[in-house]
Design a protein around this motif. Structure first.
Motif, PDB file in Angstrom:
ATOM      1  N   MET A   1     -87.548 -49.382 -41.073  1.00 56.88           N
ATOM      2  CA  MET A   1     -87.385 -48.679 -39.800  1.00 56.88           C
ATOM      3  C   MET A   1     -87.045 -47.222 -40.067  1.00 56.88           C
ATOM      4  N   ALA A   2     -87.724 -46.308 -39.390  1.00 58.87           N
ATOM      5  CA  ALA A   2     -87.479 -44.890 -39.580  1.00 58.87           C
ATOM      6  C   ALA A   2     -86.078 -44.533 -39.108  1.00 58.87           C
ATOM      7  N   ALA A   3     -85.543 -43.420 -39.657  1.00 57.84           N
ATOM      8  CA  ALA A   3     -84.176 -43.015 -39.320  1.00 57.84           C
ATOM      9  C   ALA A   3     -84.017 -42.784 -37.822  1.00 57.84           C
ATOM     10  N   GLU A   4     -85.029 -42.171 -37.195  1.00 60.66           N
ATOM     11  CA  GLU A   4     -84.936 -41.906 -35.759  1.00 60.66           C
ATOM     12  C   GLU A   4     -84.855 -43.199 -34.962  1.00 60.66           C
ATOM     13  N   GLU A   5     -85.637 -44.197 -35.369  1.00 61.66           N
ATOM     14  CA  GLU A   5     -85.614 -45.471 -34.656  1.00 61.66           C
ATOM     15  C   GLU A   5     -84.287 -46.194 -34.873  1.00 61.66           C
ATOM     16  N   LYS A   6     -83.711 -46.060 -36.065  1.00 60.40           N
ATOM     17  CA  LYS A   6     -82.393 -46.655 -36.314  1.00 60.40           C
ATOM     18  C   LYS A   6     -81.338 -46.017 -35.415  1.00 60.40           C
ATOM     19  N   THR A   7     -81.441 -44.708 -35.235  1.00 63.45           N
ATOM     20  CA  THR A   7     -80.501 -44.018 -34.349  1.00 63.45           C
ATOM     21  C   THR A   7     -80.623 -44.548 -32.926  1.00 63.45           C
ATOM     22  N   LEU A   8     -81.852 -44.649 -32.435  1.00 64.43           N
ATOM     23  CA  LEU A   8     -82.061 -45.151 -31.079  1.00 64.43           C
ATOM     24  C   LEU A   8     -81.583 -46.594 -30.948  1.00 64.43           C
ATOM     25  N   ASP A   9     -81.819 -47.389 -31.982  1.00 65.62           N
ATOM     26  CA  ASP A   9     -81.412 -48.792 -31.940  1.00 65.62           C
ATOM     27  C   ASP A   9     -79.894 -48.917 -31.841  1.00 65.62           C
ATOM     28  N   LEU A  10     -79.166 -48.087 -32.583  1.00 63.55           N
ATOM     29  CA  LEU A  10     -77.707 -48.140 -32.517  1.00 63.55           C
ATOM     30  C   LEU A  10     -77.203 -47.641 -31.166  1.00 63.55           C
ATOM     31  N   LEU A  11     -77.827 -46.610 -30.630  1.00 64.95           N
ATOM     32  CA  LEU A  11     -77.439 -46.139 -29.302  1.00 64.95           C
ATOM     33  C   LEU A  11     -77.646 -47.234 -28.258  1.00 64.95           C
ATOM     34  N   ARG A  12     -78.737 -47.960 -28.374  1.00 68.30           N
ATOM     35  CA  ARG A  12     -78.985 -49.071 -27.441  1.00 68.30           C
ATOM     36  C   ARG A  12     -77.907 -50.146 -27.584  1.00 68.30           C
ATOM     37  N   THR A  13     -77.509 -50.414 -28.824  1.00 67.94           N
ATOM     38  CA  THR A  13     -76.475 -51.430 -29.059  1.00 67.94           C
ATOM     39  C   THR A  13     -75.152 -51.017 -28.428  1.00 67.94           C
ATOM     40  N   VAL A  14     -74.756 -49.763 -28.646  1.00 64.21           N
ATOM     41  CA  VAL A  14     -73.504 -49.274 -28.073  1.00 64.21           C
ATOM     42  C   VAL A  14     -73.551 -49.344 -26.551  1.00 64.21           C
ATOM     43  N   GLU A  15     -74.678 -48.934 -25.978  1.00 63.69           N
ATOM     44  CA  GLU A  15     -74.798 -48.948 -24.522  1.00 63.69           C
ATOM     45  C   GLU A  15     -74.761 -50.372 -23.976  1.00 63.69           C
ATOM     46  N   ALA A  16     -75.409 -51.301 -24.677  1.00 68.64           N
ATOM     47  CA  ALA A  16     -75.392 -52.698 -24.225  1.00 68.64           C
ATOM     48  C   ALA A  16     -73.976 -53.264 -24.272  1.00 68.64           C
ATOM     49  N   ARG A  17     -73.232 -52.963 -25.342  1.00 68.92           N
ATOM     50  CA  ARG A  17     -71.852 -53.443 -25.445  1.00 68.92           C
ATOM     51  C   ARG A  17     -70.972 -52.804 -24.374  1.00 68.92           C
ATOM     52  N   ARG A  18     -71.203 -51.535 -24.108  1.00 68.47           N
ATOM     53  CA  ARG A  18     -70.407 -50.847 -23.085  1.00 68.47           C
ATOM     54  C   ARG A  18     -70.625 -51.476 -21.713  1.00 68.47           C
ATOM     55  N   ARG A  19     -71.860 -51.817 -21.410  1.00 67.53           N
ATOM     56  CA  ARG A  19     -72.153 -52.382 -20.095  1.00 67.53           C
ATOM     57  C   ARG A  19     -71.525 -53.761 -19.908  1.00 67.53           C
ATOM     58  N   ARG A  20     -71.386 -54.487 -21.001  1.00 65.45           N
ATOM     59  CA  ARG A  20     -70.789 -55.821 -20.897  1.00 65.45           C
ATOM     60  C   ARG A  20     -69.283 -55.758 -20.684  1.00 65.45           C
ATOM     61  N   ALA A  21     -68.679 -54.643 -21.066  1.00 63.02           N
ATOM     62  CA  ALA A  21     -67.222 -54.506 -20.950  1.00 63.02           C
ATOM     63  C   ALA A  21     -66.870 -53.883 -19.604  1.00 63.02           C
ATOM     64  N   GLU A  22     -65.898 -54.457 -18.922  1.00 60.45           N
ATOM     65  CA  GLU A  22     -65.515 -53.948 -17.609  1.00 60.45           C
ATOM     66  C   GLU A  22     -64.876 -52.568 -17.693  1.00 60.45           C
ATOM     67  N   HIS A  23     -64.272 -52.242 -18.833  1.00 62.99           N
ATOM     68  CA  HIS A  23     -63.609 -50.943 -18.966  1.00 62.99           C
ATOM     69  C   HIS A  23     -64.568 -49.826 -19.374  1.00 62.99           C
ATOM     70  N   GLY A  24     -65.835 -50.150 -19.683  1.00 65.58           N
ATOM     71  CA  GLY A  24     -66.828 -49.110 -19.931  1.00 65.58           C
ATOM     72  C   GLY A  24     -66.852 -48.537 -21.331  1.00 65.58           C
ATOM     73  N   TRP A  25     -66.279 -49.253 -22.312  1.00 71.46           N
ATOM     74  CA  TRP A  25     -66.302 -48.798 -23.700  1.00 71.46           C
ATOM     75  C   TRP A  25     -66.815 -49.925 -24.599  1.00 71.46           C
ATOM     76  N   ALA A  26     -67.483 -49.550 -25.684  1.00 70.61           N
ATOM     77  CA  ALA A  26     -67.820 -50.506 -26.739  1.00 70.61           C
ATOM     78  C   ALA A  26     -66.707 -50.420 -27.773  1.00 70.61           C
ATOM     79  N   VAL A  27     -65.925 -51.477 -27.898  1.00 63.53           N
ATOM     80  CA  VAL A  27     -64.717 -51.417 -28.728  1.00 63.53           C
ATOM     81  C   VAL A  27     -65.003 -51.846 -30.159  1.00 63.53           C
ATOM     82  N   ASP A  28     -64.015 -51.586 -31.025  1.00 68.00           N
ATOM     83  CA  ASP A  28     -64.181 -51.798 -32.459  1.00 68.00           C
ATOM     84  C   ASP A  28     -64.556 -53.227 -32.823  1.00 68.00           C
TER      85      ASP A  28
END
Length: 217
Positions: A1-28
Motif C-alpha cells: 500500500m502506498a504511503a498516501e493510502e496508508k495515511t488515508l486508511d489511518l485517518l478513516r480508522t480514527v474517524e470511525a473510532r471517534r464516531r463510535r464514541a459518545e465523547h467524540g474522541w478515538a482513545v488510546d
C-alpha cells in the motif's frame, strides 16, 4: 500500500473510532497498535491530540486513565473528504488486450495535451484526424502506476498521432514527437509537392497582331 493510502486508511480508522464514541474522541485503548503512526499524523497536522484537561474529562468518562486520544484536525477532515470525492479512474486494459489490429500506446501528459489541442481544432484541420482517434483521445485513461495515458490505436491512428506531434514539433516543442518516434518508430514527414519540370526561361507569349485600322469608316 502506498504511503498516501496508508495515511488515508489511518485517518478513516480514527474517524470511525471517534464516531463510535459518545465523547467524540478515538482513545488510546482502541488505537494502541498504531500509536506511533497516530503521533506522526498529529505532527503533520492531520490529527488533533487531546490536551491535559480533555484527557482528564475522557478519563472520567471512560472510568480509567486515558493517556492520549485523537480526532481529525481540519486538514485531516478535508483530506478524507477530498479523497472520497475524487472520481475513480477505470484501470487501463492489460497490455496484451488492446484488441485485434490495435497497439497499446502510452503517452505522457504533454503528449496528451498536444492531442487534446488537435481534437479541439477538429474539422478546421485540412488533414483530418484518423477515424476513431478523437474518441480514443477523449476516453483515454491514465495508468497512475506508470504515469502514462493509455490508448489502443490502429496503424492509421498511430500515423495520425505522429502528424499531430509533427505539428507540435514544428511550432515549438520537439520532445513529444521525439519520444513518440522512440517508442513507436513512427514519425511524420510531409510528402514533397508533385511538380513538373520548371524551364530555365519562360517562353515569350506573342500577342496576335492587332487588326489594321479601317480607313473607310
Amino acid at each position: 500500500m502506498a504511503a498516501e493510502e496508508k495515511t488515508l486508511d489511518l485517518l478513516r480508522t480514527v474517524e470511525a473510532r471517534r464516531r463510535r464514541a459518545e465523547h467524540g474522541w478515538a482513545v488510546d485503548a482502541v488505537l494502541t497498535p498504531v500509536k506511533q503512526r497516530v503521533l506522526n499524523l498529529a505532527d503533520r497536522g492531520l490529527l488533533e491530540l487531546a490536551d491535559r484537561e480533555e484527557r482528564a474529562a475522557l478519563s472520567a468518562w471512560e472510568g480509567r486513565p486515558v493517556r492520549w486520544a485523537a480526532r481529525l484536525a481540519p486538514d485531516g477532515h478535508d483530506l478524507l473528504l477530498y479523497a472520497a470525492s475524487r472520481p475513480r479512474h477505470t484501470p487501463p486494459a492489460p497490455a496484451d488486450s488492446p484488441g485485434p489490429g490495435r497497439r497499446r500506446i502510452e503517452l505522457c501528459l504533454s503528449q496528451m495535451a498536444a492531442l487534446w489541442q488537435a481534437v479541439g481544432l477538429g474539422a478546421r484541420l485540412r488533414r483530418p484526424l484518423a477515424d476513431g482517434l478523437t474518441d480514443q483521445v477523449r476516453t483515454a485513461c491514465c495508468d497512475h502506476r506508470v504515469k502514462r495515458w493509455v490508448l489502443h490505436l490502429t496503424d492509421d491512428q498511430i500515423r495520425s498521432v505522429a502528424y499531430v506531434f509533427w505539428l507540435h514539433k514544428t511550432t515549438g516543442s520537439a520532445l513529444e514527437a521525439n519520444r513518440f518516434a522512440r517508442d513507436t518508430g513512427i514519425t511524420h514527414r510531409p510528402a514533397p509537392a508533385r511538380r513538373t519540370a520548371i524551364p530555365e526561361s519562360a517562353p515569350l507569349l506573342h500577342r496576335p497582331p492587332s487588326a489594321a485600322p479601317d480607313h473607310h469608316t
